[in-house]
Design a protein around this motif. Sequence first.
Motif, PDB file in Angstrom:
ATOM      1  N   MET A   1       0.838  -1.210   0.000  1.00 48.76           N
ATOM      2  CA  MET A   1       0.000   0.000   0.000  1.00 48.76           C
ATOM      3  C   MET A   1       0.862   1.245   0.000  1.00 48.76           C
ATOM      4  O   MET A   1       1.142   1.801   1.021  1.00 48.76           O
ATOM      5  CB  MET A   1      -0.896   0.016   1.213  1.00 48.76           C
ATOM      6  N   ARG A   2       1.323   1.691  -1.146  1.00 48.40           N
ATOM      7  CA  ARG A   2       2.155   2.888  -1.182  1.00 48.40           C
ATOM      8  C   ARG A   2       1.438   4.003  -1.870  1.00 48.40           C
ATOM      9  O   ARG A   2       0.435   3.816  -2.509  1.00 48.40           O
ATOM     10  CB  ARG A   2       3.463   2.591  -1.910  1.00 48.40           C
ATOM     11  N   GLY A   3       1.950   5.211  -1.832  1.00 52.71           N
ATOM     12  CA  GLY A   3       1.286   6.338  -2.408  1.00 52.71           C
ATOM     13  C   GLY A   3       2.164   7.420  -2.963  1.00 52.71           C
ATOM     14  O   GLY A   3       3.342   7.319  -3.012  1.00 52.71           O
ATOM     15  N   THR A   4       1.585   8.508  -3.408  1.00 55.32           N
ATOM     16  CA  THR A   4       2.286   9.650  -3.975  1.00 55.32           C
ATOM     17  C   THR A   4       1.976  10.866  -3.206  1.00 55.32           C
ATOM     18  O   THR A   4       1.227  10.869  -2.313  1.00 55.32           O
ATOM     19  CB  THR A   4       1.848   9.882  -5.420  1.00 55.32           C
ATOM     20  N   VAL A   5       2.439  11.916  -3.689  1.00 58.13           N
ATOM     21  CA  VAL A   5       2.261  13.165  -3.016  1.00 58.13           C
ATOM     22  C   VAL A   5       1.054  13.843  -3.567  1.00 58.13           C
ATOM     23  O   VAL A   5       0.323  13.836  -3.576  1.00 58.13           O
ATOM     24  CB  VAL A   5       3.471  13.992  -3.177  1.00 58.13           C
ATOM     25  N   LEU A   6       0.809  14.348  -4.508  1.00 58.13           N
ATOM     26  CA  LEU A   6      -0.464  15.023  -4.735  1.00 58.13           C
ATOM     27  C   LEU A   6      -1.238  14.245  -5.766  1.00 58.13           C
ATOM     28  O   LEU A   6      -1.617  14.812  -6.755  1.00 58.13           O
ATOM     29  CB  LEU A   6      -0.208  16.423  -5.186  1.00 58.13           C
ATOM     30  N   ILE A   7      -1.411  12.926  -5.650  1.00 61.09           N
ATOM     31  CA  ILE A   7      -2.041  12.190  -6.720  1.00 61.09           C
ATOM     32  C   ILE A   7      -3.188  11.357  -6.169  1.00 61.09           C
ATOM     33  O   ILE A   7      -3.064  10.745  -5.139  1.00 61.09           O
ATOM     34  CB  ILE A   7      -1.028  11.318  -7.452  1.00 61.09           C
ATOM     35  N   ALA A   8      -4.315  11.359  -6.886  1.00 61.00           N
ATOM     36  CA  ALA A   8      -5.460  10.585  -6.464  1.00 61.00           C
ATOM     37  C   ALA A   8      -5.560   9.366  -7.336  1.00 61.00           C
ATOM     38  O   ALA A   8      -5.468   9.455  -8.539  1.00 61.00           O
ATOM     39  CB  ALA A   8      -6.718  11.412  -6.582  1.00 61.00           C
ATOM     40  N   VAL A 533      -2.391  20.881  12.691  1.00 62.33           N
ATOM     41  CA  VAL A 533      -2.445  19.423  12.803  1.00 62.33           C
ATOM     42  C   VAL A 533      -1.058  18.846  12.558  1.00 62.33           C
ATOM     43  O   VAL A 533      -0.415  19.160  11.545  1.00 62.33           O
ATOM     44  CB  VAL A 533      -3.446  18.827  11.789  1.00 62.33           C
ATOM     45  N   VAL A 534      -0.604  18.000  13.473  1.00 58.87           N
ATOM     46  CA  VAL A 534       0.603  17.199  13.300  1.00 58.87           C
ATOM     47  C   VAL A 534       0.166  15.748  13.439  1.00 58.87           C
ATOM     48  O   VAL A 534      -0.159  15.296  14.541  1.00 58.87           O
ATOM     49  CB  VAL A 534       1.680  17.566  14.339  1.00 58.87           C
ATOM     50  N   ALA A 535       0.122  15.040  12.329  1.00 59.25           N
ATOM     51  CA  ALA A 535      -0.535  13.730  12.351  1.00 59.25           C
ATOM     52  C   ALA A 535       0.169  12.736  11.439  1.00 59.25           C
ATOM     53  O   ALA A 535       0.724  13.096  10.395  1.00 59.25           O
ATOM     54  CB  ALA A 535      -1.991  13.876  11.907  1.00 59.25           C
ATOM     55  N   ASP A 536       0.120  11.479  11.843  1.00 59.77           N
ATOM     56  CA  ASP A 536       0.553  10.345  11.019  1.00 59.77           C
ATOM     57  C   ASP A 536       2.002  10.476  10.561  1.00 59.77           C
ATOM     58  O   ASP A 536       2.364  10.051   9.460  1.00 59.77           O
ATOM     59  CB  ASP A 536      -0.373  10.173   9.807  1.00 59.77           C
ATOM     60  N   ASN A 537       2.838  11.083  11.420  1.00 57.02           N
ATOM     61  CA  ASN A 537       4.266  11.200  11.136  1.00 57.02           C
ATOM     62  C   ASN A 537       5.044  10.124  11.883  1.00 57.02           C
ATOM     63  O   ASN A 537       4.624   9.663  12.954  1.00 57.02           O
ATOM     64  CB  ASN A 537       4.787  12.574  11.569  1.00 57.02           C
ATOM     65  N   ILE A 538       6.195   9.743  11.338  1.00 54.81           N
ATOM     66  CA  ILE A 538       7.155   8.901  12.042  1.00 54.81           C
ATOM     67  C   ILE A 538       8.337   9.771  12.444  1.00 54.81           C
ATOM     68  O   ILE A 538       8.886  10.499  11.606  1.00 54.81           O
ATOM     69  CB  ILE A 538       7.639   7.734  11.166  1.00 54.81           C
ATOM     70  N   VAL A 539       8.715   9.699  13.729  1.00 56.20           N
ATOM     71  CA  VAL A 539       9.841  10.482  14.235  1.00 56.20           C
ATOM     72  C   VAL A 539      10.759   9.549  15.017  1.00 56.20           C
ATOM     73  O   VAL A 539      10.345   8.972  16.031  1.00 56.20           O
ATOM     74  CB  VAL A 539       9.381  11.638  15.145  1.00 56.20           C
ATOM     75  N   SER A 597       5.847  -3.655  10.588  1.00 59.14           N
ATOM     76  CA  SER A 597       5.912  -2.339  11.226  1.00 59.14           C
ATOM     77  C   SER A 597       4.541  -1.930  11.762  1.00 59.14           C
ATOM     78  O   SER A 597       3.521  -2.120  11.095  1.00 59.14           O
ATOM     79  CB  SER A 597       6.391  -1.289  10.225  1.00 59.14           C
ATOM     80  N   PRO A 598       4.510  -1.336  12.960  1.00 61.71           N
ATOM     81  CA  PRO A 598       3.235  -0.827  13.480  1.00 61.71           C
ATOM     82  C   PRO A 598       2.694   0.345  12.661  1.00 61.71           C
ATOM     83  O   PRO A 598       1.555   0.763  12.866  1.00 61.71           O
ATOM     84  CB  PRO A 598       3.575  -0.397  14.900  1.00 61.71           C
ATOM     85  N   ALA A 599       3.493   0.870  11.739  1.00 66.28           N
ATOM     86  CA  ALA A 599       3.019   1.962  10.888  1.00 66.28           C
ATOM     87  C   ALA A 599       2.091   1.487   9.780  1.00 66.28           C
ATOM     88  O   ALA A 599       1.321   2.284   9.227  1.00 66.28           O
ATOM     89  CB  ALA A 599       4.214   2.688  10.273  1.00 66.28           C
ATOM     90  N   VAL A 600       2.153   0.204   9.446  1.00 62.72           N
ATOM     91  CA  VAL A 600       1.363  -0.308   8.319  1.00 62.72           C
ATOM     92  C   VAL A 600      -0.129  -0.191   8.627  1.00 62.72           C
ATOM     93  O   VAL A 600      -0.604  -0.638   9.679  1.00 62.72           O
ATOM     94  CB  VAL A 600       1.752  -1.766   8.014  1.00 62.72           C
ATOM     95  N   ASP A 601      -0.863   0.427   7.729  1.00 59.83           N
ATOM     96  CA  ASP A 601      -2.327   0.584   7.827  1.00 59.83           C
ATOM     97  C   ASP A 601      -2.763   1.348   9.073  1.00 59.83           C
ATOM     98  O   ASP A 601      -3.934   1.258   9.468  1.00 59.83           O
ATOM     99  CB  ASP A 601      -3.032  -0.780   7.802  1.00 59.83           C
ATOM    100  N   SER A 622      -6.283   1.514   4.000  1.00 59.48           N
ATOM    101  CA  SER A 622      -5.849   2.339   5.121  1.00 59.48           C
ATOM    102  C   SER A 622      -4.389   2.713   4.910  1.00 59.48           C
ATOM    103  O   SER A 622      -3.533   1.844   4.759  1.00 59.48           O
ATOM    104  CB  SER A 622      -6.011   1.580   6.443  1.00 59.48           C
ATOM    105  N   ALA A 623      -4.099   3.990   4.903  1.00 64.42           N
ATOM    106  CA  ALA A 623      -2.742   4.448   4.625  1.00 64.42           C
ATOM    107  C   ALA A 623      -1.802   4.073   5.766  1.00 64.42           C
ATOM    108  O   ALA A 623      -2.216   3.856   6.914  1.00 64.42           O
ATOM    109  CB  ALA A 623      -2.738   5.952   4.404  1.00 64.42           C
ATOM    110  N   ASP A 624      -0.507   4.017   5.447  1.00 72.18           N
ATOM    111  CA  ASP A 624       0.514   3.777   6.450  1.00 72.18           C
ATOM    112  C   ASP A 624       0.962   5.106   7.057  1.00 72.18           C
ATOM    113  O   ASP A 624       0.877   6.163   6.431  1.00 72.18           O
ATOM    114  CB  ASP A 624       1.718   3.076   5.828  1.00 72.18           C
TER     115      ASP A 624
END
Length: 650
Positions: A1-8, A533-539, A597-601, A622-624
């Motif tokens: 499940m991967r994605g792009t930046v401004l693409i639908a 909003v600061v959301a769905d980031n990995i740090v 990874s716990p980030a998946v979905d 569901s996005a990662d």
Amino acid sequence: MRGTVLIATLTGSALVALPALAATSHRVSSADIPRSGLQAAVAGPLPICAASASSHDGNVPANTIDGDLGTRWSAEGTASWIRYDLCSTVTVGAVNIAWYRGDQRQTTFSVQTSTNGSTWTTVVPTRKSSGSTLQPETYDTTAVAARYLRILGYGNSANGWTSITETAVRAAGASPTTSPTTTPTTSPAPSPTTSPAPSPTTPPPGGTVVNVSSTAQLTTAMANAAAGHTIVLADGNYSIGKLNARNGTAAAPITITAANQGRAVITGGQLEVLNSSYVTFSGLKWTNANTLKVTSSHHIRLTRSHFRLTESSSLKWIIIQGAGSHHNRIDHNLFEEKHQLGNFITIDGSSSQQSQYDLIDHNHFRNIGPRATNEMEAIRVGWSAISQSNGFTTIEHNLFENCDGDPEIVSVKSNDNTVRYNTFRTSQGTLSLRHGNRSQVYGNFFLGGGKAGTGGVRVYGQDHKIYNNYFEGLTGTGYDAALQLDGGDVDTSGALSSHWRVYRAMAVNNTFVNNVSNIEIGANYSLAPVDSVVADNIVVGSTGKLINELKTPNNMTYTGNIAWPTGAAVVGVPGSATIANPLLVAQGEVTRIGAGSPAVDAAVGGYAFVTEDMDRQPRSGSADVGADERSTAPVTNKPLLPADVGVGAP
């Protein structure tokens, strides 16, 4: 499940054809637009496996293949696109497009095809819809083998949106018919996915080649330049002057080019392109000592050139300025060794309006410095006095290396700009949204390499989106933190040169790895961010606070973040993130989430604009969490190297 930046994207695999709509389509006739040339006749509709797009507003790409003229896809901005997967390689003969409110306004667009999804051929040059019907209009193409077809929109006669209710792609038939030719318009720059190398001695059909070998001959040729002229500079040194009121067309531009790449050298004089249009300068080397000016002009292109100007004091190298400037392009150039104040590229405008819809792409910027306190950005877009105007500038696919001249590597000072798919390597300072509102920063790689003072993104103003960016090895703090949602010194009104308070910033689906300071809130000035909003980031990091509130924000939302503090690091803000090892795996220069990874979905935001990941792989289901979506889809965006940009790049 991967994605792009401004693409639908549409991930469903149903085959869709629209015979009923095709039967009622309106073929654009010679009454609408002149016709010339023979094209392949068209046969039946072709199946479409998937639809994807550069962006959408909630009206998704799938709506254009659902057989319902009451639904639509919509996107704002120049060169917004929608793409169709035709399931296999087929011969395309025409495309049927039904335009939203097509009986009330004309949409400017072009159509391209591709066999591989990366290299594109224009089959319907830039033109306008009829503005007279809600039914599908038929646009013939040259008969061409294609797996993918995309429609690029450049806004309509009422606003900057492109909206399509239905699309059908039709196979080529056997008997010839005629097809519309292009009506030149003030439409956008070429698609950023293809930029062919110049062919300097081949003019457009009916054009004229003018060979020059001296400054005097060049001056005469420029004074007499007309649509379709290709002025070819023999090897040697030249002094250049003004190009005034010289106008090509989209089909027959004026081209000024080197006979041999980089061997025609501009050593003196000053080029100002004034009140002109559709002019391309290609293949030149610039070592003169004066600013190249594009003034009150549109569709001017500076491409495949090497800029290393001679400096003795402050000097802007290229400036776009003046009322009525728009749709200019600076691409596939090398800019290097700037050591006096001034910018490589400055986008200005009139006293009240920035030049609009300019494109800066596939350039290599390197070695600017030493560090000044101001006025030495690699690129400046807008300025404080015109910062409330809309720029619609796009900065994409550029490589910045050792750009150390200013606290702001790129300074954005107007509304509605996009900075995407760039790579910043060992460059001191930040990409700064210094003035203006509603800009987007996505799909960029910030790689500090442990160099002192390297930073990421700094934000002021309202309604900005920062997503799908990757930050690693940055050492800056405060102004130069990996992400600084900064404080302001004015609220919603005040001096245009001030630092305007942050409202409604969205920093989502980014990945931060081993930076000295990762996410900072309000490091400077007195007014903390509001409603952001600061959301769905990995740090991930081993020092300091991974999320650091230096001022307490007003109504900040933290959700879906994953933090993994190691060594002496702490999360920083209680409840701002789940503490878990995201199981990042090194792959080349970046890290991506690994198996299990716990980030998946696990992303919780569901933000409509996050449709791809940093690799431009589609996000599905569901996005990662973070900038990476775990996927087997091809990686089409990656950290750029010198071979990917500049004079000799594809």
